[in-house]
Design an enzyme around this catalytic site. Structure first.
Site, PDB file in Angstrom:
ATOM      1  N   GLY A   1       1.038  -1.082   0.001  1.00  0.00           N
ATOM      2  CA  GLY A   1      -0.056   0.054  -0.048  1.00  0.00           C
ATOM      3  C   GLY A   1       0.880   1.288  -0.056  1.00  0.00           C
ATOM      4  O   GLY A   1       2.115   1.085  -0.225  1.00  0.00           O
ATOM      5  N   ARG A   2       0.207   2.444   0.451  1.00  0.00           N
ATOM      6  CA  ARG A   2       0.995   3.636   0.291  1.00  0.00           C
ATOM      7  C   ARG A   2       2.330   3.628   1.129  1.00  0.00           C
ATOM      8  O   ARG A   2       3.361   4.052   0.867  1.00  0.00           O
ATOM      9  CB  ARG A   2       0.009   4.850   0.880  1.00  0.00           C
ATOM     10  CG  ARG A   2      -1.051   5.128   0.133  1.00  0.00           C
ATOM     11  CD  ARG A   2      -2.069   5.843   0.558  1.00  0.00           C
ATOM     12  NE  ARG A   2      -2.852   4.824   1.703  1.00  0.00           N
ATOM     13  CZ  ARG A   2      -4.088   5.015   1.724  1.00  0.00           C
ATOM     14  NH1 ARG A   2      -4.830   5.939   1.386  1.00  0.00           N
ATOM     15  NH2 ARG A   2      -4.680   3.981   2.546  1.00  0.00           N
ATOM     16  N   ILE A   3       2.249   2.986   2.348  1.00  0.00           N
ATOM     17  CA  ILE A   3       3.443   3.145   3.416  1.00  0.00           C
ATOM     18  C   ILE A   3       4.530   1.957   2.625  1.00  0.00           C
ATOM     19  O   ILE A   3       5.514   2.180   2.745  1.00  0.00           O
ATOM     20  CB  ILE A   3       3.222   2.680   4.752  1.00  0.00           C
ATOM     21  CG1 ILE A   3       2.358   3.511   5.357  1.00  0.00           C
ATOM     22  CG2 ILE A   3       4.279   2.651   5.365  1.00  0.00           C
ATOM     23  CD1 ILE A   3       1.602   3.226   6.404  1.00  0.00           C
TER      24      ILE A   3
ATOM     25  N   ARG B   1      -1.747  -8.435  -1.883  1.00  0.00           N
ATOM     26  CA  ARG B   1      -2.967  -9.086  -2.470  1.00  0.00           C
ATOM     27  C   ARG B   1      -3.171  -8.911  -3.864  1.00  0.00           C
ATOM     28  O   ARG B   1      -3.385  -9.769  -4.753  1.00  0.00           O
ATOM     29  CB  ARG B   1      -4.099  -8.612  -1.663  1.00  0.00           C
ATOM     30  CG  ARG B   1      -4.575  -9.568  -0.675  1.00  0.00           C
ATOM     31  CD  ARG B   1      -5.989  -8.649   0.035  1.00  0.00           C
ATOM     32  NE  ARG B   1      -5.542  -7.339   0.424  1.00  0.00           N
ATOM     33  CZ  ARG B   1      -6.250  -6.288   0.853  1.00  0.00           C
ATOM     34  NH1 ARG B   1      -7.422  -6.848   1.341  1.00  0.00           N
ATOM     35  NH2 ARG B   1      -5.942  -5.112   0.990  1.00  0.00           N
TER      36      ARG B   1
ATOM     37  N   ILE C   1       6.210  -3.321  10.972  1.00  0.00           N
ATOM     38  CA  ILE C   1       5.603  -2.026  11.368  1.00  0.00           C
ATOM     39  C   ILE C   1       4.148  -2.086  11.012  1.00  0.00           C
ATOM     40  O   ILE C   1       3.580  -1.183  11.116  1.00  0.00           O
ATOM     41  CB  ILE C   1       6.347  -0.949  10.811  1.00  0.00           C
ATOM     42  CG1 ILE C   1       5.992  -1.102   9.289  1.00  0.00           C
ATOM     43  CG2 ILE C   1       7.667  -0.837  11.166  1.00  0.00           C
ATOM     44  CD1 ILE C   1       6.426   0.446   8.461  1.00  0.00           C
TER      45      ILE C   1
ATOM     46  N   ARG D   1       1.105  -4.620  12.165  1.00  0.00           N
ATOM     47  CA  ARG D   1       0.194  -4.760  13.508  1.00  0.00           C
ATOM     48  C   ARG D   1       0.705  -5.966  14.141  1.00  0.00           C
ATOM     49  O   ARG D   1       1.006  -7.016  13.659  1.00  0.00           O
ATOM     50  CB  ARG D   1      -1.205  -5.098  12.823  1.00  0.00           C
ATOM     51  CG  ARG D   1      -2.150  -4.007  12.884  1.00  0.00           C
ATOM     52  CD  ARG D   1      -2.478  -3.098  14.172  1.00  0.00           C
ATOM     53  NE  ARG D   1      -3.149  -2.156  14.063  1.00  0.00           N
ATOM     54  CZ  ARG D   1      -2.877  -0.823  13.631  1.00  0.00           C
ATOM     55  NH1 ARG D   1      -1.521  -0.556  13.573  1.00  0.00           N
ATOM     56  NH2 ARG D   1      -3.635   0.231  13.323  1.00  0.00           N
TER      57      ARG D   1
ATOM     58  N   GLU E   1      -0.166  -6.353  22.293  1.00  0.00           N
ATOM     59  CA  GLU E   1       0.718  -5.167  22.861  1.00  0.00           C
ATOM     60  C   GLU E   1      -0.311  -4.414  23.853  1.00  0.00           C
ATOM     61  O   GLU E   1      -1.617  -4.411  23.573  1.00  0.00           O
ATOM     62  CB  GLU E   1       0.976  -4.230  21.803  1.00  0.00           C
ATOM     63  CG  GLU E   1       0.116  -3.848  20.894  1.00  0.00           C
ATOM     64  CD  GLU E   1       0.663  -3.089  19.717  1.00  0.00           C
ATOM     65  OE1 GLU E   1       1.272  -3.620  18.964  1.00  0.00           O
ATOM     66  OE2 GLU E   1       0.185  -1.832  19.426  1.00  0.00           O
TER      67      GLU E   1
ATOM     68  N   HIS F   1       5.406   0.622  19.337  1.00  0.00           N
ATOM     69  CA  HIS F   1       4.258   1.095  18.187  1.00  0.00           C
ATOM     70  C   HIS F   1       4.617   2.443  17.961  1.00  0.00           C
ATOM     71  O   HIS F   1       3.283   3.532  18.287  1.00  0.00           O
ATOM     72  CB  HIS F   1       2.774   0.642  19.063  1.00  0.00           C
ATOM     73  CG  HIS F   1       1.907   0.764  17.592  1.00  0.00           C
ATOM     74  ND1 HIS F   1       0.823  -0.275  17.556  1.00  0.00           N
ATOM     75  CD2 HIS F   1       1.739   1.421  16.564  1.00  0.00           C
ATOM     76  CE1 HIS F   1       0.135   0.044  16.656  1.00  0.00           C
ATOM     77  NE2 HIS F   1       0.956   0.948  16.066  1.00  0.00           N
ATOM     78  N   ILE F   2       5.474   3.012  17.318  1.00  0.00           N
ATOM     79  CA  ILE F   2       5.819   4.652  17.573  1.00  0.00           C
ATOM     80  C   ILE F   2       6.116   4.961  16.007  1.00  0.00           C
ATOM     81  O   ILE F   2       6.445   5.979  15.704  1.00  0.00           O
ATOM     82  CB  ILE F   2       6.925   4.991  18.336  1.00  0.00           C
ATOM     83  CG1 ILE F   2       8.318   4.068  18.129  1.00  0.00           C
ATOM     84  CG2 ILE F   2       6.499   4.883  19.698  1.00  0.00           C
ATOM     85  CD1 ILE F   2       9.448   4.852  18.794  1.00  0.00           C
TER      86      ILE F   2
HETATM   87  C1  GLV Z   1      -0.710   3.186  13.603  1.00  0.00           C
HETATM   88  O1  GLV Z   1      -0.583   2.050  13.625  1.00  0.00           O
HETATM   89  C2  GLV Z   1      -1.903   3.516  12.824  1.00  0.00           C
HETATM   90  O2  GLV Z   1      -2.527   2.381  12.149  1.00  0.00           O
HETATM   91  O3  GLV Z   1      -1.969   4.488  12.343  1.00  0.00           O
END
Ligand code: GLV
Length: 328
Positions: free
Chosen positions: A156-158, A179, A238, A240, A269, A287-288
């Protein structure tokens, strides 16, 4: 006109509360108390909107107990805390916070990859513990980033942002699995080639996970997938917690079946699998990935824009279940 009532479920910027107060009657949790779902339900009585941060579970039972609720605005791009089907069935809109965090999160994914592959946290702990008595040629040798093969699962975008950083900044060969395949123009822009998941795991020097969490993506990486990876490979999550089987990963790290991992998210978490806390070859962050002040402000602003857009103007910015709008 009477103002709609909105609950802010977690502590947030005072400016965010002030923006909301200009439009709504606001109850907020600036003390950042940990509310149980029963407490959340109690606080939601009489509220039309809720500002959530991604950790508050919104499901059918909660919705049944909060009949006046109309919109849940997540200050997160991920929304696996929402049961979107239950929300749609009850005519409750969900919104998330995409785009505004893409580049910041991609930066962090790359930072975590570099820290992991180059053993930055492990060597820093060694130094702080006073163990550095003399330099030696093989101290904390890691693996190269430049010129290596980067495998991205979830494009995706990230994922695309990480691909661009790898290909354009570090001369990496980028392969991805998703996918659906990106169109040719986007693949060319990201300099990324589509491969099957097994091929990616077998050939990548560094694997980065950026898939959304759904029942289908649960344990995308488990013992079988770790067994396919190179013993020199690094794994970065990064996405989930739950995308990786953390127990299987801890075992693979301890037995050096892969070289190292970098994790920003964890199953259950803020609890972290106890084995992960004891293996040296993992970098752990709480989770930062989207945590820069401008980005967190932009995420909060987008959640507020959605609440105002929907409850005041009838036009949310980033609706997740627009069928609810059609039914109004
Ligand atoms: C962070 O985990 C988000 O989904 O923005």
């Amino acid at each position: 006109m009477t103002k709609a009532k909105v609950l802010v479920a977690r502590s947030i910027f005072p400016e965010t509360i002030a923006r909301l107060q200009a439009h709504f009657e606001v109850e907020s949790n600036q003390a950042d108390d940990n509310w149980s779902s029963a407490q959340l339900i109690e606080k939601l009585q009489g509220k039309q909107g809720v500002f959530t941060t991604g950790s508050e579970r919104i499901d059918g039972a909660l919705l049944a107990a909060c009949p006046e609720l109309k919109i849940c605005a997540n200050m997160a791009v991920g929304y696996n805390n929402f049961d979107l089907d239950a929300m749609t069935a009850r005519g409750v809109l969900g919104t998330n916070a995409p785009d505004v965090l893409t580049e910041t999160t991609a930066d962090f994914g790359f930072a975590l990859l570099m820290a992991t592959a180059r053993r930055i946290a492990e060597s820093e702990h060694f130094l702080r513990a006073g163990k550095w008595k003399k330099w030696s040629y093989d101290m904390f040798s890691g693996s190269d980033i430049h010129g290596s093969t980067l495998g991205i699962i979830g494009m995706g975008r990230i994922g695309q942002g990480i691909a661009r950083r790898g290909a354009l900044g570090f001369g990496m060969k980028v392969i991805y699995h998703n996918r659906s395949r990106l169109d040719a123009a986007l693949e060319a822009e990201c300099k990324a080639s589509y491969v099957g998941k097994e091929e990616l795991l077998k050939t990548a020097d560094h694997v980065v996970l950026v898939v959304p969490y759904t029942p289908a993506s649960h344990h995308t990486i488990g013992a079988a997938e770790l067994a396919l990876m190179k013993p020199t490979a690094t794994l970065v999550n990064i996405a989930r917690g739950g995308i990786v089987d953390d127990a299987a990963l801890a075992a693979a790290l301890r037995e050096r079946r892969i070289a190292a991992a970098g994790l920003d998210v964890f199953e259950g978490e803020p609890q972290v699998h106890p084995e992960l806390l004891t293996v040296p070859n993992v970098v752990l962050t709480p989770h930062i990935a989207s945590a820069t002040v401008p980005t967190r402000r932009a995420m909060a602003d987008l959640a507020v824009d959605n609440l105002i857009g929907f409850l005041v103007d009838g036009k949310p910015v980033t609706p997740l279940n627009p069928a609810v709008l059609a039914g109004r």
